[in-house]
Design a protein around this motif. Structure first.
Motif, PDB file in Angstrom:
ATOM      1  N   ARG A 169      -5.630   4.124  -4.831  1.00  0.00           N
ATOM      2  CA  ARG A 169      -6.427   2.927  -4.560  1.00  0.00           C
ATOM      3  C   ARG A 169      -6.819   2.180  -5.820  1.00  0.00           C
ATOM      4  N   ARG A 173      -5.151   1.809  -8.513  1.00  0.00           N
ATOM      5  CA  ARG A 173      -4.031   1.406  -9.362  1.00  0.00           C
ATOM      6  C   ARG A 173      -4.244  -0.011  -9.895  1.00  0.00           C
ATOM      7  N   PRO A 214       0.821  -1.215   0.000  1.00  0.00           N
ATOM      8  CA  PRO A 214       0.000   0.000   0.000  1.00  0.00           C
ATOM      9  C   PRO A 214       0.853   1.262   0.000  1.00  0.00           C
ATOM     10  N   PRO A 215       0.640   2.161  -0.958  1.00  0.00           N
ATOM     11  CA  PRO A 215       1.527   3.305  -1.134  1.00  0.00           C
ATOM     12  C   PRO A 215       1.285   4.514  -0.226  1.00  0.00           C
ATOM     13  N   ALA A 216       0.488   4.426   0.814  1.00  0.00           N
ATOM     14  CA  ALA A 216       0.246   5.563   1.706  1.00  0.00           C
ATOM     15  C   ALA A 216      -0.237   6.788   0.946  1.00  0.00           C
ATOM     16  N   ASN A 217      -1.044   6.549  -0.055  1.00  0.00           N
ATOM     17  CA  ASN A 217      -1.648   7.628  -0.818  1.00  0.00           C
ATOM     18  C   ASN A 217      -3.015   7.137  -1.297  1.00  0.00           C
ATOM     19  N   PRO A 218      -4.092   7.671  -0.695  1.00  0.00           N
ATOM     20  CA  PRO A 218      -5.420   7.140  -1.038  1.00  0.00           C
ATOM     21  C   PRO A 218      -5.803   7.341  -2.499  1.00  0.00           C
ATOM     22  N   ARG A 219      -5.140   8.258  -3.197  1.00  0.00           N
ATOM     23  CA  ARG A 219      -5.454   8.450  -4.624  1.00  0.00           C
ATOM     24  C   ARG A 219      -5.011   7.261  -5.474  1.00  0.00           C
ATOM     25  N   PHE A 239      -8.864  11.435   2.215  1.00  0.00           N
ATOM     26  CA  PHE A 239      -8.121  12.240   1.238  1.00  0.00           C
ATOM     27  C   PHE A 239      -7.606  13.535   1.872  1.00  0.00           C
ATOM     28  N   TYR A 281      -4.548  12.820   4.195  1.00  0.00           N
ATOM     29  CA  TYR A 281      -3.254  12.568   3.549  1.00  0.00           C
ATOM     30  C   TYR A 281      -2.755  13.777   2.768  1.00  0.00           C
ATOM     31  N   GLU A 282      -3.691  14.559   2.233  1.00  0.00           N
ATOM     32  CA  GLU A 282      -3.251  15.667   1.395  1.00  0.00           C
ATOM     33  C   GLU A 282      -3.133  16.974   2.150  1.00  0.00           C
ATOM     34  N   PRO A 327       5.602  11.630  -5.058  1.00  0.00           N
ATOM     35  CA  PRO A 327       5.487  11.911  -3.631  1.00  0.00           C
ATOM     36  C   PRO A 327       4.294  12.832  -3.387  1.00  0.00           C
ATOM     37  N   LEU A 328       3.536  12.486  -2.410  1.00  0.00           N
ATOM     38  CA  LEU A 328       2.346  13.243  -2.096  1.00  0.00           C
ATOM     39  C   LEU A 328       2.783  14.605  -1.575  1.00  0.00           C
ATOM     40  N   ARG A 329       2.114  15.640  -2.031  1.00  0.00           N
ATOM     41  CA  ARG A 329       2.465  16.952  -1.511  1.00  0.00           C
ATOM     42  C   ARG A 329       1.790  17.173  -0.169  1.00  0.00           C
ATOM     43  N   VAL A 330       2.577  17.420   0.819  1.00  0.00           N
ATOM     44  CA  VAL A 330       1.994  17.710   2.123  1.00  0.00           C
ATOM     45  C   VAL A 330       2.135  19.216   2.311  1.00  0.00           C
ATOM     46  N   ALA A 341      -4.677   4.251   4.019  1.00  0.00           N
ATOM     47  CA  ALA A 341      -4.870   4.897   2.718  1.00  0.00           C
ATOM     48  C   ALA A 341      -5.615   3.964   1.768  1.00  0.00           C
ATOM     49  N   GLU A 342      -5.433   2.678   1.971  1.00  0.00           N
ATOM     50  CA  GLU A 342      -6.012   1.691   1.079  1.00  0.00           C
ATOM     51  C   GLU A 342      -7.511   1.481   1.327  1.00  0.00           C
ATOM     52  N   ARG A 362       8.636   7.800   1.150  1.00  0.00           N
ATOM     53  CA  ARG A 362       7.893   7.714  -0.108  1.00  0.00           C
ATOM     54  C   ARG A 362       8.802   8.062  -1.275  1.00  0.00           C
ATOM     55  N   LEU A 419       0.063   3.268   7.891  1.00  0.00           N
ATOM     56  CA  LEU A 419      -0.585   4.341   7.133  1.00  0.00           C
ATOM     57  C   LEU A 419      -0.882   3.934   5.699  1.00  0.00           C
ATOM     58  N   GLY A 420      -0.207   2.901   5.208  1.00  0.00           N
ATOM     59  CA  GLY A 420      -0.516   2.367   3.886  1.00  0.00           C
ATOM     60  C   GLY A 420      -1.873   1.682   3.889  1.00  0.00           C
ATOM     61  N   PRO A 424      -2.949  17.361   6.034  1.00  0.00           N
ATOM     62  CA  PRO A 424      -3.003  17.083   7.469  1.00  0.00           C
ATOM     63  C   PRO A 424      -2.925  18.396   8.240  1.00  0.00           C
TER      64      PRO A 424
END
Lengths: 340, 189
Positions: A265, A267, A258-263, B105, B108-109, A334-337, B84-85, B125, B80-81, B111
């Motif tokens: 899902r 894939r 799991p890539p720790a990025n819900p966007r 969303f 994660y985007e 990489p997710l932008r935080v 997100a899943e 990552r 956290l993976g 916080p």
């Protein structure tokens, strides 16, 4: 590229105790013919799931377990043929860090004692030992005040820093890291990974990193080898492996992680059917074929060999040229935080 | 057992736990729990002991059961993976308190709580050479000691004087979102 470590068709079979039926010649084939080279100064990552043989492979290198067959060559010397004294000398050029620092440090020894122990065994005592200890402790950012404490008095991060200090106090060339952060929290993991990256530059280490965590291996490695049931199935530069996996197992592993990025899902997935089979009687042909979504007839009959698939890349799959496996990482920016 | 995809279910029902793989044991546990058609399934670290390809199977199964049985899922995990899943909404806990709650969303985007932000940046990552990971100073507190004020203030790089004194209340910060942080009270963004 100078090779520091070369494995040639290394095997490790653990004999099963004969049971009531006394069927002889039954073995657990933990490592079954692995060849690879680690260059001086390189960070080589070895990934695979439980039972893939990655930890057994790591133990074969300093001959903590002797190999059943094949060759382990370290700095030009064949470890299987080296005398006991030679093995001891070569082992001092290698350090190992294990997954669980709480159980790999002596619970009855202070950190100072644990870190001094390798020096003692090497005949280094007195002021030289103290200087080396101080220098090493500073390298791993361990406060001098914790040196007289026992492992149970420390946090997981401090324990792992102490294990690293002990592993590098003799200034080895090779550091074998077996799941170095698997027992740690995310934020402590980040501290240890940063430390390991700094150390590599500062004292010129070669790393062999063994982990099941694909994010960790990608962050740490120059090249990655993927193992499945005792075999190396793919070997590639880290970026290429993530961008374009060639073996269906690599693609399955990357897409399942799991890539720790819900966007991400939605894939593309390469799910593997069922559970890994037994290492005692691995499937004939390609060991992945009973679970592989791309398996054809040939895969159950003929074992694929590791072949060159491009510069610095090897793969063991009959169908690598016809398959187009989608990269997970192409969209895995990489997710932008956001900063506040 | 069919619903949780145990092959040869009738035969497997006669097996002992040690004869099953980790993934299969977890499917059996899930089967036991859903056999009474609950409205809520609580899964505490359901995949932590499993390999990723097996973890993917178990997560898929949980999502599928939820859809088919119209069941709610409460997943507890440090991974956290995994969150997100499969999660729709996430609550982040630190030292016994929920510090932030948000849609997955948003969390994660964007916080909002300093702890969540640091956690997100500590995740590896990147590839080698692409940058360093963020770390959180200090250690997780011992829960025997009482912490006055915000539970995270001793480690928070953005703490204000008030953080050591008053416990921040969970306040709404957008739709379906709550954050317990004095910074947001002082400067709502």
């Amino acid at each position: 590229m100078t090779a520091l470590l070369t494995l040639e068709a290394v095997k490790k079979y653990f004999p099963l105790r004969p049971g009531l039926l006394r069927r002889a010649n039954r073995y657990i084939r933990a490592v079954d013919g692995v060849s690879l080279t680690v260059a001086q100064g390189e960070a080589f990552g070895l990934v695979g799931e439980s039972g893939s043989g990655k930890t057994t492979l790591a133990r074969l290198i300093p001959r903590l377990t002797p190999a059943t067959d094949g060759k382990v060559v370290y700095a030009g010397q064949d470890l299987a043929r080296a005398s006991g004294r030679e093995v001891t000398r070569l082992r001092r050029q290698m350090g190992i860090v294990f997954q669980d620092p709480a159980s790999s440090l002596n619970p009855r020894a202070t950190l100072r004692k644990s870190i001094l122990r390798p020096l003692e065994l090497d005949g280094i005592r007195g002021s030289e030992a103290r200087e080396r200890l101080d220098a090493t402790v500073a390298l791993v950012n361990l406060g001098a005040e914790v040196l007289d404490r026992y492992p149970h008095q420390l946090s997981g991060g401090q324990q792992q820093r102490a294990s690293i200090a002990r592993a590098i106090v003799l200034r080895p060339q090779l550091l074998i890291l077996d799941e170095p952060t698997s027992a740690l929290d995310v934020s402590v993991q980040a501290q240890i990974l940063n430390l390991l990256q700094d150390l590599q530059g500062e004292i010129g280490l070669t790393y062999l990193i063994i982990t099941h965590n694909l994010a960790v291996v990608r962050y740490m490695s120059d090249r990655i080898g993927v193992m499945y049931l005792g075999k190396l199935v793919e070997l590639a530069p880290a970026a290429q492996l993530h961008a374009r996996p060639l073996h269906p197992y690599t693609a399955a592993l990357l897409s399942a992680s799991p890539p720790a990025n819900p966007r991400l899902r939605d894939r593309k997935r390469y799910p593997l059917a069922g559970d890994p089979p037994s290492l005692i009687a691995p499937p004939p042909g390609c060991r992945l074929h009973p679970r592989c979504p791309a398996a054809v007839d040939r895969c159950s009959r003929e074992e694929p060999q590791l072949v060159l698939s491009g510069p610095g890349r090897q793969v063991a799959c009959h169908r690598w040229e016809e398959l187009t496996l989608t990269a997970v990482s192409r969209e895995d920016r990489p997710l932008r935080v956001h900063e506040r | 057992m069919g619903q949780v995809r145990i092959p040869d279910a009738a035969e497997r029902a006669l097996s002992y736990p040690h004869e099953l793989s980790g993934g299969m044991r977890q499917r059996v546990m899930t089967g036991m729990m859903i056999s009474r058609s609950p409205d809520l399934l609580i899964a505490d670290e359901p995949t932590t002991a499993l390999d990723v390809t097996i973890q993917a199977q178990v997560l898929e199964l949980l999502l599928d059961l939820r859809r088919r049985n119209q069941m709610s899922l409460l997943i507890i995990t440090h991974n956290l993976g995994v969150v997100a899943e499969i999660a729709d909404r996430v609550a982040v806990m630190y030292a016994g308190s929920i510090v932030e709650q948000a849609d997955v969303f948003d969390l994660y985007e964007r916080p909002l709580h300093p702890y969540t932000r640091l956690l997100m940046r500590a995740l590896p990552r990147l590839a080698k050479g692409e940058g360093r990971l963020e770390t959180i100073p200090g250690n997780v507190p011992n829960l025997v000691d009482t912490i006055t004020g915000c539970v995270f203030h001793p480690r928070c790089p953005q703490r204000l004087p008030v953080c050591a004194v008053t416990v921040p209340r969970a306040r709404p910060a957008g739709p379906a979102r709550q954050v317990a942080c004095h910074l947001l009270e002082a400067d709502p963004t």
